[in-house]
Each structure stands twice: as C-alpha cells, then as structure tokens.
Design a protein around this motif. Structure first.
Motif, mmCIF file in Angstrom:
data_model
loop_
_atom_site.group_PDB
_atom_site.id
_atom_site.type_symbol
_atom_site.label_atom_id
_atom_site.label_comp_id
_atom_site.label_asym_id
_atom_site.label_seq_id
_atom_site.Cartn_x
_atom_site.Cartn_y
_atom_site.Cartn_z
ATOM 1 N N LYS A 63 3.080 -14.200 -1.492
ATOM 2 C CA LYS A 63 4.516 -14.009 -2.428
ATOM 3 C C LYS A 63 3.936 -13.497 -3.860
ATOM 4 C CE LYS A 63 6.423 -18.250 -0.438
ATOM 5 N NZ LYS A 63 7.083 -19.598 -0.931
ATOM 6 N N GLY A 64 2.678 -13.662 -4.181
ATOM 7 C CA GLY A 64 2.062 -13.271 -5.416
ATOM 8 C C GLY A 64 2.041 -11.670 -5.521
ATOM 9 N N LYS A 65 1.573 -11.352 -7.005
ATOM 10 C CA LYS A 65 1.634 -10.104 -7.339
ATOM 11 C C LYS A 65 1.032 -9.113 -6.632
ATOM 12 C CE LYS A 65 -1.533 -10.993 -11.339
ATOM 13 N NZ LYS A 65 -2.650 -10.406 -11.267
ATOM 14 N N ASP A 66 -0.303 -9.535 -6.174
ATOM 15 C CA ASP A 66 -0.959 -8.556 -5.387
ATOM 16 C C ASP A 66 -0.469 -8.218 -3.952
ATOM 17 O OD1 ASP A 66 -3.117 -8.782 -7.002
ATOM 18 O OD2 ASP A 66 -4.051 -10.392 -6.077
ATOM 19 N N PHE A 67 0.520 -8.761 -3.531
ATOM 20 C CA PHE A 67 1.258 -8.507 -2.184
ATOM 21 C C PHE A 67 2.572 -8.281 -2.465
ATOM 22 C CE2 PHE A 67 -3.021 -10.301 -0.857
ATOM 23 C CZ PHE A 67 -3.309 -9.441 0.093
ATOM 24 N N PHE A 68 3.549 -9.222 -2.084
ATOM 25 C CA PHE A 68 5.139 -8.913 -2.092
ATOM 26 C C PHE A 68 5.663 -9.051 -3.438
ATOM 27 C CE2 PHE A 68 5.254 -10.953 2.444
ATOM 28 C CZ PHE A 68 5.095 -9.690 2.829
ATOM 29 N N ASP A 69 4.813 -9.647 -4.297
ATOM 30 C CA ASP A 69 5.394 -9.480 -5.597
ATOM 31 C C ASP A 69 6.574 -10.146 -5.753
ATOM 32 O OD1 ASP A 69 5.477 -9.595 -8.447
ATOM 33 O OD2 ASP A 69 5.477 -7.380 -8.532
ATOM 34 N N ALA A 70 6.966 -11.056 -5.039
ATOM 35 C CA ALA A 70 8.247 -11.607 -4.820
ATOM 36 C C ALA A 70 9.017 -12.219 -6.003
ATOM 37 C CB ALA A 70 8.229 -12.987 -3.886
ATOM 38 N N GLU A 71 8.439 -12.411 -7.176
ATOM 39 C CA GLU A 71 9.174 -12.919 -8.286
ATOM 40 C C GLU A 71 10.029 -11.620 -9.000
ATOM 41 O OE1 GLU A 71 8.008 -14.602 -12.567
ATOM 42 O OE2 GLU A 71 7.406 -15.725 -10.873
ATOM 43 N N ARG A 72 9.136 -10.543 -9.023
ATOM 44 C CA ARG A 72 9.737 -9.239 -9.538
ATOM 45 C C ARG A 72 10.349 -8.236 -8.618
ATOM 46 N NH1 ARG A 72 4.773 -7.448 -13.160
ATOM 47 N NH2 ARG A 72 3.576 -8.287 -11.494
ATOM 48 N N ASN A 73 10.162 -8.574 -7.135
ATOM 49 C CA ASN A 73 10.725 -7.724 -6.286
ATOM 50 C C ASN A 73 11.107 -8.342 -5.068
ATOM 51 O OD1 ASN A 73 10.080 -4.769 -7.176
ATOM 52 N ND2 ASN A 73 8.159 -6.006 -7.290
ATOM 53 N N PRO A 74 12.304 -9.428 -5.231
ATOM 54 C CA PRO A 74 12.576 -10.219 -4.444
ATOM 55 C C PRO A 74 12.944 -9.867 -2.931
ATOM 56 C CG PRO A 74 14.315 -10.377 -5.871
ATOM 57 C CD PRO A 74 13.133 -9.222 -6.316
ATOM 58 N N VAL A 75 13.296 -8.723 -2.755
ATOM 59 C CA VAL A 75 13.956 -8.199 -1.375
ATOM 60 C C VAL A 75 12.867 -6.985 -0.866
ATOM 61 C CG1 VAL A 75 16.157 -7.289 -0.236
ATOM 62 C CG2 VAL A 75 16.339 -8.877 -2.173
ATOM 63 N N ILE A 76 12.862 -7.262 0.512
ATOM 64 C CA ILE A 76 12.085 -6.294 1.290
ATOM 65 C C ILE A 76 13.383 -5.542 1.948
ATOM 66 C CG2 ILE A 76 10.668 -5.774 3.069
ATOM 67 C CD1 ILE A 76 9.097 -8.367 2.182
ATOM 68 N N MET A 77 13.591 -4.259 1.972
ATOM 69 C CA MET A 77 14.620 -3.778 2.705
ATOM 70 C C MET A 77 14.003 -2.369 3.799
ATOM 71 S SD MET A 77 17.078 -3.236 -0.660
ATOM 72 C CE MET A 77 15.796 -2.643 -1.627
ATOM 73 N N PHE A 78 14.957 -2.406 4.589
ATOM 74 C CA PHE A 78 15.039 -1.392 5.543
ATOM 75 C C PHE A 78 16.497 -0.774 5.675
ATOM 76 C CE2 PHE A 78 15.588 0.884 9.737
ATOM 77 C CZ PHE A 78 14.151 1.921 9.618
ATOM 78 N N LYS A 79 16.514 0.452 5.552
ATOM 79 C CA LYS A 79 17.974 1.172 5.756
ATOM 80 C C LYS A 79 17.584 2.428 6.637
ATOM 81 C CE LYS A 79 22.050 2.597 4.230
ATOM 82 N NZ LYS A 79 23.193 2.895 3.063
ATOM 83 N N SER A 80 18.171 2.454 7.906
ATOM 84 C CA SER A 80 18.112 3.582 8.833
ATOM 85 C C SER A 80 18.887 4.832 8.161
ATOM 86 C CB SER A 80 18.527 3.356 10.342
ATOM 87 O OG SER A 80 19.976 3.360 10.089
ATOM 88 N N THR A 81 18.122 5.918 8.303
ATOM 89 C CA THR A 81 18.446 7.313 8.219
ATOM 90 C C THR A 81 19.150 8.184 9.307
ATOM 91 O OG1 THR A 81 16.307 8.273 7.901
ATOM 92 C CG2 THR A 81 17.455 7.546 5.769
ATOM 93 N N LYS A 82 18.516 7.653 10.284
ATOM 94 C CA LYS A 82 18.582 8.591 11.621
ATOM 95 C C LYS A 82 18.253 7.798 12.943
ATOM 96 C CE LYS A 82 16.407 12.818 13.560
ATOM 97 N NZ LYS A 82 15.671 13.811 13.354
ATOM 98 N N PHE A 83 19.001 7.804 13.928
ATOM 99 C CA PHE A 83 18.916 7.126 15.189
ATOM 100 C C PHE A 83 18.707 8.349 16.236
ATOM 101 C CE2 PHE A 83 20.079 3.134 13.537
ATOM 102 C CZ PHE A 83 20.240 2.148 14.827
ATOM 103 N N VAL A 84 17.598 8.275 16.975
ATOM 104 C CA VAL A 84 17.529 9.119 18.262
ATOM 105 C C VAL A 84 17.037 8.334 19.389
ATOM 106 C CG1 VAL A 84 15.929 10.981 18.933
ATOM 107 C CG2 VAL A 84 16.215 10.749 16.386
ATOM 108 N N GLN A 85 17.933 8.609 20.205
ATOM 109 C CA GLN A 85 17.641 7.914 21.577
ATOM 110 C C GLN A 85 16.634 8.753 22.433
ATOM 111 O OE1 GLN A 85 21.425 7.417 23.764
ATOM 112 N NE2 GLN A 85 20.612 5.946 25.256
#
Length: 165
Positions: A63-85
C-alpha cells in the motif's frame, strides 16, 4: 453486471518469499453496444488499499509509496479499448491499465463460459512489468521479480438484452 461475491481478482509475484494475494474491494462492468461480442467494454476499478496478502507487513509495504502508493493513488484501473475474438470462447482484450496514476497499454486474455441461464463465468489473465508503473524498489532482503501475474475470475449476471444462446 459482475457479481463481486462470487468473483475474485488475485495476483502473484515471483519472489524469494511468497508474494501473492487478492483485492477485497473492487467493481467491474462488462457492457456491449450490440450482439457482436467484439463491441464489449470491460472496466475494472480496484481499491489499492484493499490488498490482502494475509500478512499485515506485506500489505503495508504494498500500500505504501514504493508500490501502490494507495494514499495518493487509491484506484487501480483497467479499461478496455479493443476486444478480439481468438477462439469460440476466448478473447484478447487490449486496454489501458493504470497503477499509481501511471497509464500503460496492457493485454488481458479472457475465456468466457456460458451457463445458459444468463450467468457467465469470465476467467482472465494479465502479466505486467511493475517497473513500467514506477514500482522500482524492492523489499529489504527479499528478491522480487519485475513481472506480476494477475488472475481474474468474474461471474457475470446478464441484466438486460436478449437471452444468451
């Protein structure tokens, strides 16, 4: 609609000690603009501070600043841009993955299992390099690999649209 109570997002990093865990707080949505499955949009938002490795020491470090830095960046996000079957029930999903406020293009592989009752199981995997997101430091006396394996197991319940066949 993704059902969090029957779903999970887990991760594993090769290291000299076991570094694996899950996230307890997240939401995800998979929507389609038509019956064509390649019109899918997958969005996942993970609360970084909800990381759970089973060890308070490891959780605190991640959670700390060396890894997720959760205090300043609370959300990890993924948003797709393209689906390929890529197969009858398999997809490659390109998207933007953001950790610590740093976005990078990444690729998920998804396998969809249809149950015929409006409930699908979606299994996904992604591997990313933690250093691409500014997680360059390690943990004293522990050797940590650069690549992180992420596994998604999502159960989706169809809330509208035609029945799945």
């Amino acid at each position: 609609m993704i059902s969090p109570e029957h779903s999970s997002i887990k991760f594993h990093v090769k290291a000299s000690v076991n570094i694996a865990g899950k996230f307890d707080e997240w939401d995800a949505a998979l929507t389609f603009t038509s019956l064509d499955e390649t019109t899918g949009v997958l969005e996942i938002n993970i609360q970084a501070a909800s990381v759970d490795t089973g060890s308070g020491l490891k959780n605190g470090k991640l959670k700390g600043k060396d890894f997720f830095d959760a205090e300043r960046n609370p959300v990890i996000m993924f948003k797709s841009t393209k689906f390929v079957q890529t197969g009858p029930h398999a997809f490659e999903v390109d998207g933007e993955f953001t950790i610590r406020g740093v976005p990078n293009p990444e690729k998920l592989t998804l396998t969809v299992s249809r149950k015929g009752t409006g409930i699908d199981e979606i299994k996904g995997a992604m591997v990313f390099n933690r250093k691409n997101y500014g997680m360059n430091k390690g943990i004293p006396f522990i050797s940590i690999a650069d690549h992180v394996d992420v596994q998604f197991h999502l159960r989706e319940k169809q809330v509208s649209g035609p029945p799945q066949t």
